[in-house]
Design a protein around this motif. Structure first.
Motif, PDB file in Angstrom:
ATOM      1  N   GLY A   1     -10.161   3.556   9.410  1.00 51.56           N
ATOM      2  CA  GLY A   1      -9.362   4.164  10.476  1.00 51.56           C
ATOM      3  C   GLY A   1      -7.924   3.685  10.454  1.00 51.56           C
ATOM      4  N   ARG A   2      -7.743   2.413  10.220  1.00 56.50           N
ATOM      5  CA  ARG A   2      -6.394   1.833  10.165  1.00 56.50           C
ATOM      6  C   ARG A   2      -5.638   2.383   8.963  1.00 56.50           C
ATOM      7  NH1 ARG A   2      -3.118  -0.111  13.817  1.00 56.50           N
ATOM      8  NH2 ARG A   2      -2.241  -2.124  13.301  1.00 56.50           N
ATOM      9  N   LEU A   3      -6.334   2.488   7.844  1.00 53.95           N
ATOM     10  CA  LEU A   3      -5.736   3.026   6.624  1.00 53.95           C
ATOM     11  C   LEU A   3      -5.254   4.464   6.832  1.00 53.95           C
ATOM     12  CD1 LEU A   3      -5.088   2.637   3.640  1.00 53.95           C
ATOM     13  CD2 LEU A   3      -7.406   3.414   3.127  1.00 53.95           C
ATOM     14  N   ARG A   4      -6.054   5.279   7.517  1.00 52.82           N
ATOM     15  CA  ARG A   4      -5.658   6.672   7.762  1.00 52.82           C
ATOM     16  C   ARG A   4      -4.360   6.751   8.562  1.00 52.82           C
ATOM     17  NH1 ARG A   4     -11.183   7.326   8.087  1.00 52.82           N
ATOM     18  NH2 ARG A   4     -11.243   7.066  10.347  1.00 52.82           N
ATOM     19  N   VAL A   5      -4.202   5.867   9.539  1.00 57.05           N
ATOM     20  CA  VAL A   5      -2.961   5.860  10.331  1.00 57.05           C
ATOM     21  C   VAL A   5      -1.764   5.598   9.421  1.00 57.05           C
ATOM     22  CG1 VAL A   5      -1.674   4.604  12.109  1.00 57.05           C
ATOM     23  CG2 VAL A   5      -4.075   5.189  12.491  1.00 57.05           C
ATOM     24  N   PHE A   6      -1.866   4.597   8.569  1.00 46.63           N
ATOM     25  CA  PHE A   6      -0.757   4.270   7.678  1.00 46.63           C
ATOM     26  C   PHE A   6      -0.493   5.391   6.680  1.00 46.63           C
ATOM     27  CE2 PHE A   6      -2.059  -0.330   8.549  1.00 46.63           C
ATOM     28  CZ  PHE A   6      -1.180  -0.424   9.629  1.00 46.63           C
ATOM     29  N   GLN A   7      -1.551   6.049   6.210  1.00 48.00           N
ATOM     30  CA  GLN A   7      -1.377   7.170   5.284  1.00 48.00           C
ATOM     31  C   GLN A   7      -0.651   8.324   5.960  1.00 48.00           C
ATOM     32  OE1 GLN A   7      -5.499   7.679   4.162  1.00 48.00           O
ATOM     33  NE2 GLN A   7      -5.209   6.580   2.223  1.00 48.00           N
ATOM     34  N   ARG A   8      -0.975   8.593   7.221  1.00 48.49           N
ATOM     35  CA  ARG A   8      -0.309   9.679   7.961  1.00 48.49           C
ATOM     36  C   ARG A   8       1.188   9.434   8.102  1.00 48.49           C
ATOM     37  NH1 ARG A   8      -5.015   9.857  12.033  1.00 48.49           N
ATOM     38  NH2 ARG A   8      -6.386  11.313  10.983  1.00 48.49           N
ATOM     39  N   PHE A   9       1.562   8.163   8.189  1.00 47.23           N
ATOM     40  CA  PHE A   9       2.982   7.827   8.293  1.00 47.23           C
ATOM     41  C   PHE A   9       3.657   7.711   6.930  1.00 47.23           C
ATOM     42  CE2 PHE A   9       1.798   6.632  12.614  1.00 47.23           C
ATOM     43  CZ  PHE A   9       2.880   7.117  13.323  1.00 47.23           C
ATOM     44  N   GLY A  10       2.915   7.930   5.860  1.00 47.22           N
ATOM     45  CA  GLY A  10       3.485   7.896   4.518  1.00 47.22           C
ATOM     46  C   GLY A  10       3.856   6.506   4.043  1.00 47.22           C
ATOM     47  N   ILE A  11       3.171   5.492   4.544  1.00 50.33           N
ATOM     48  CA  ILE A  11       3.476   4.123   4.146  1.00 50.33           C
ATOM     49  C   ILE A  11       2.813   3.852   2.805  1.00 50.33           C
ATOM     50  CG2 ILE A  11       3.173   1.677   4.735  1.00 50.33           C
ATOM     51  CD1 ILE A  11       3.307   2.658   7.706  1.00 50.33           C
ATOM     52  N   ASP A  12       3.633   3.530   1.817  1.00 46.26           N
ATOM     53  CA  ASP A  12       3.080   3.308   0.483  1.00 46.26           C
ATOM     54  C   ASP A  12       3.246   1.884  -0.026  1.00 46.26           C
ATOM     55  OD1 ASP A  12       5.793   3.667   0.186  1.00 46.26           O
ATOM     56  OD2 ASP A  12       5.640   5.380  -1.138  1.00 46.26           O
ATOM     57  N   HIS A  13       3.837   0.994   0.790  1.00 46.77           N
ATOM     58  CA  HIS A  13       3.941  -0.419   0.420  1.00 46.77           C
ATOM     59  C   HIS A  13       3.616  -1.302   1.624  1.00 46.77           C
ATOM     60  CE1 HIS A  13       6.409   1.299  -2.847  1.00 46.77           C
ATOM     61  NE2 HIS A  13       5.798   0.360  -3.533  1.00 46.77           N
ATOM     62  N   PHE A  14       3.054  -2.455   1.326  1.00 42.06           N
ATOM     63  CA  PHE A  14       2.675  -3.432   2.341  1.00 42.06           C
ATOM     64  C   PHE A  14       3.101  -4.816   1.864  1.00 42.06           C
ATOM     65  CE2 PHE A  14      -0.055   0.145   2.826  1.00 42.06           C
ATOM     66  CZ  PHE A  14      -0.432   0.201   4.157  1.00 42.06           C
ATOM     67  N   ALA A  15       3.379  -5.696   2.819  1.00 43.91           N
ATOM     68  CA  ALA A  15       3.610  -7.106   2.489  1.00 43.91           C
ATOM     69  C   ALA A  15       2.300  -7.829   2.736  1.00 43.91           C
ATOM     70  CB  ALA A  15       4.713  -7.693   3.369  1.00 43.91           C
ATOM     71  N   ARG A  16       1.881  -8.597   1.754  1.00 41.03           N
ATOM     72  CA  ARG A  16       0.658  -9.383   1.915  1.00 41.03           C
ATOM     73  C   ARG A  16       1.046 -10.847   1.974  1.00 41.03           C
ATOM     74  NH1 ARG A  16      -5.023  -9.389  -1.423  1.00 41.03           N
ATOM     75  NH2 ARG A  16      -6.095 -10.651   0.125  1.00 41.03           N
ATOM     76  N   PHE A  17       0.537 -11.533   3.000  1.00 41.84           N
ATOM     77  CA  PHE A  17       0.787 -12.952   3.204  1.00 41.84           C
ATOM     78  C   PHE A  17      -0.531 -13.701   3.132  1.00 41.84           C
ATOM     79  CE2 PHE A  17       4.287 -10.876   5.319  1.00 41.84           C
ATOM     80  CZ  PHE A  17       5.373 -11.695   5.056  1.00 41.84           C
ATOM     81  N   ALA A  18      -0.543 -14.820   2.451  1.00 47.38           N
ATOM     82  CA  ALA A  18      -1.707 -15.695   2.429  1.00 47.38           C
ATOM     83  C   ALA A  18      -1.572 -16.698   3.561  1.00 47.38           C
ATOM     84  CB  ALA A  18      -1.786 -16.432   1.092  1.00 47.38           C
ATOM     85  N   LEU A  19      -2.698 -17.109   4.113  1.00 46.76           N
ATOM     86  CA  LEU A  19      -2.662 -18.191   5.093  1.00 46.76           C
ATOM     87  C   LEU A  19      -2.274 -19.464   4.355  1.00 46.76           C
ATOM     88  CD1 LEU A  19      -5.882 -17.452   7.162  1.00 46.76           C
ATOM     89  CD2 LEU A  19      -3.513 -16.986   7.802  1.00 46.76           C
ATOM     90  N   ALA A  20      -1.277 -20.175   4.854  1.00 49.19           N
ATOM     91  CA  ALA A  20      -0.808 -21.390   4.179  1.00 49.19           C
ATOM     92  C   ALA A  20      -1.921 -22.422   4.084  1.00 49.19           C
ATOM     93  CB  ALA A  20       0.409 -21.962   4.899  1.00 49.19           C
TER      94      ALA A  20
END
Length: 143
Positions: A114-133
């Motif tokens: 469901g979350r992925l579909r929202v981002f796809q609808r907005f045309g988001i094609d890049h994400f920042a990924r952070f690791a827990l320190a």
């Protein structure tokens, strides 16, 4: 035209958010019952501390932040230069490190459908990924 190139409308929205909406959002971002998280980071040139409201999803081993305004936004460049930041989400604060940019296909395997579909609808094609320190070994933090 590259998909990373912002349209004039998207650029206008980004500018409005940066100067008008974000200063108001900082007050609520990161709170327990609020959708937006808060990324606290240090300016790469000024050394000044900044707080930027973002959408951040907690995923296995860290956080995933959609990049609707592209991969060259100031807060992301600051976190990359510093090697990490602090993310406050749902009332909890996390030290994060190792910011990387991932594409939507990589993010798809980490997000609920469901979350992925929202981002796809907005045309988001890049994400920042952070690791827990806290999940990184001392050797990994030094790299």
């Amino acid at each position: 035209m590259s998909r990373d190139t912002m349209s004039p409308v998207r650029d206008a929205v980004r500018t409005f958010n940066k100067h008008v909406l974000n200063p108001m959002m900082v007050r609520a971002a990161g709170r327990k019952h609020w959708y937006a998280a808060l990324v606290e980071h240090e300016g790469r040139c000024s050394g000044r501390r900044y707080a930027t409201p973002v959408v951040a999803d907690k995923v296995a081993g860290g956080f995933l932040v959609p990049l609707p305004y592209g991969i060259t936004v100031d807060w992301l460049r600051n976190t990359q230069a510093a090697g990490g930041a602090t993310i406050t989400s749902k009332g909890d604060t996390y030290e994060v490190a190792g910011p990387t940019i991932v594409d939507a296909s990589t993010a798809a395997g980490l997000l609920p459908p469901g979350r992925l579909r929202v981002f796809q609808r907005f045309g988001i094609d890049h994400f920042a990924r952070f690791a827990l320190a806290s999940d990184l070994t001392g050797r990994d933090r030094d790299q």
